[in-house]
Write an enzyme that holds these catalytic residues in place. Structure first.
Site, short mmCIF file in Angstrom:
data_model
loop_
_atom_site.label_atom_id
_atom_site.label_comp_id
_atom_site.label_asym_id
_atom_site.label_seq_id
_atom_site.Cartn_x
_atom_site.Cartn_y
_atom_site.Cartn_z
N GLY A 1 12.38 9.57 -4.31
CA GLY A 1 13.55 9.40 -3.91
C GLY A 1 13.80 7.88 -3.56
N HIS A 2 14.57 7.58 -2.71
CA HIS A 2 15.44 6.62 -2.45
C HIS A 2 14.30 5.62 -1.49
CE1 HIS A 2 18.88 3.99 -1.06
NE2 HIS A 2 18.47 3.82 0.34
N PHE A 3 13.89 6.24 -0.44
CA PHE A 3 12.62 5.40 0.32
C PHE A 3 11.21 5.78 -0.35
CE2 PHE A 3 16.14 5.48 3.66
CZ PHE A 3 16.11 4.09 3.91
N ASP B 1 16.77 8.85 -6.61
CA ASP B 1 17.45 8.30 -5.74
C ASP B 1 18.86 8.88 -5.79
OD1 ASP B 1 19.03 7.10 -3.84
OD2 ASP B 1 18.06 5.07 -4.52
N GLN C 1 13.07 -2.22 -5.33
CA GLN C 1 12.74 -1.13 -4.94
C GLN C 1 13.91 -0.24 -4.64
OE1 GLN C 1 11.43 0.91 -1.73
NE2 GLN C 1 12.78 2.40 -3.16
#
Length: 321
Positions: free
Chosen positions: A297-299, A271, A159
């Site tokens: 996004g990233h998280f 991201d 992920q």
């Protein structure tokens, strides 16, 4: 400078998220009653290592490897979503979360060393066969484990855990490449911006469909740990050592081609750090990988945690027996 990062993120590649991933197959793997999460510390190589654990110990194990600047805290909601059927373990690396954070003079902060510590932790726990969830820093840690012990790793769930040059967004050229070339005070000052609350919030909020779903507990917890006296030196050491990860990418690709682990790619396509091209690149060396580009996004767990858990459960049900 952080504003420039925002602008880069805003123009990142707009790939469509995979649709309809709540398939009948996933619904068939619906959760039973989750196991209670327990919290532990253990001594590994003279350090106190904290970890979260849940699920039956005789069930298949899933090891969750966190990213920067987080810890096992990032998996606080994922763990119970998997724990009815899987033994789930999430350690904090040295310098993160509730694990010890010795100074760089006492512990050499390299990705080789982080992988050593996690490897020794897993051995101590008697975990010799497992799947790994890799995110951000979890990728260089996880791929080191996989290439050292290919017989142990059953499934790789990435992920936003990058392993390809294509995944390195313009963020890296702006912040890290100059520092890797010359860690002088000017380049260090720019990298230090990544340790600020504004930068931490960006990682949690940039590219989300609805940033209001992200609890401030997430980024404020991370920031509190970043702000500990002396922790800046730890993070700078790892920023600098990250330069040793891209040269290992070919070895990781060879591992994917030759050992053929089952690979699930669930990637927040907005991201600002790891571009979606890095997700698609996995298909070059693992053509049977399952790819899902999510509109987040990233998280990604913060916004799409329930959906990601369903994807993981369905994938593990097919590939781990």
């Amino acid at each position: 400078m952080i504003r420039g990062w925002l602008q880069i993120a805003a123009i990142s590649v707009g790939l469509a998220a995979s649709g309809g991933f709540l398939s009948a197959q996933m619904k068939d793997s619906a959760m039973a009653e989750p196991s209670r999460v327990t919290y532990h510390t253990t001594q590994v190589d003279g350090l106190k290592i904290f970890y979260r654990e849940a699920g039956p110990k005789d069930a298949p194990t899933v090891v969750l490897l966190h990213g920067f600047p987080s810890s096992s805290h990032m998996f606080r909601e994922l763990i119970p979503r998997l724990s009815d059927k899987y033994h789930v373990v999430a350690p904090d690396y040295p310098g993160y979360g509730y694990s010890d954070a010795p100074s760089p003079e006492q512990y050499v902060y390299t990705f080789d060393h982080l992988a050593d510590t996690v490897d020794h932790f897993l051995t101590q726990q008697g975990i010799t066969k497992y799947s790994i969830y890799i995110q951000d820093y979890g990728s260089p840690v996880g791929f080191r484990l996989a290439t050292r012990h290919p017989e142990r790793v059953q499934v790789i769930i990435t992920q936003n855990g990058n392993a390809y040059d294509e995944g390195l967004s313009p963020f890296w050229a702006e912040y890290l490449y100059p520092y890797w070339k010359d860690p002088n005070p000017t380049n260090e000052a720019k990298v230090r911006q990544l340790l600020t609350l504004d930068a931490t919030k960006l990682q949690y909020l940039q590219g989300f469909r609805n940033p209001d779903v992200v609890s401030p507990d997430s980024f404020l917890f991370d920031q509190a740990k970043l702000d500990r006296p002396g922790n800046d030196k730890i993070q700078l050491a790892l920023f600098y050592d990250y330069r040793n990860n891209p040269p290992l990418y070919p070895a990781w690709h060879k591992y994917l081609r030759e050992k053929k682990p089952a690979v699930l790619v669930v990637w927040g396509k907005n991201d600002p750090v790891f571009a979606p091209a890095g997700a698609e690149a996995f298909l070059k060396d693992a053509p049977s990988a399952e790819l899902h580009l999510l509109d987040t996004g990233h998280f990604a767990l913060e916004e799409d945690g329930a959906e990601i858990a369903q994807l993981i459960r369905a994938f593990l049900a097919k590939n781990v027996h």
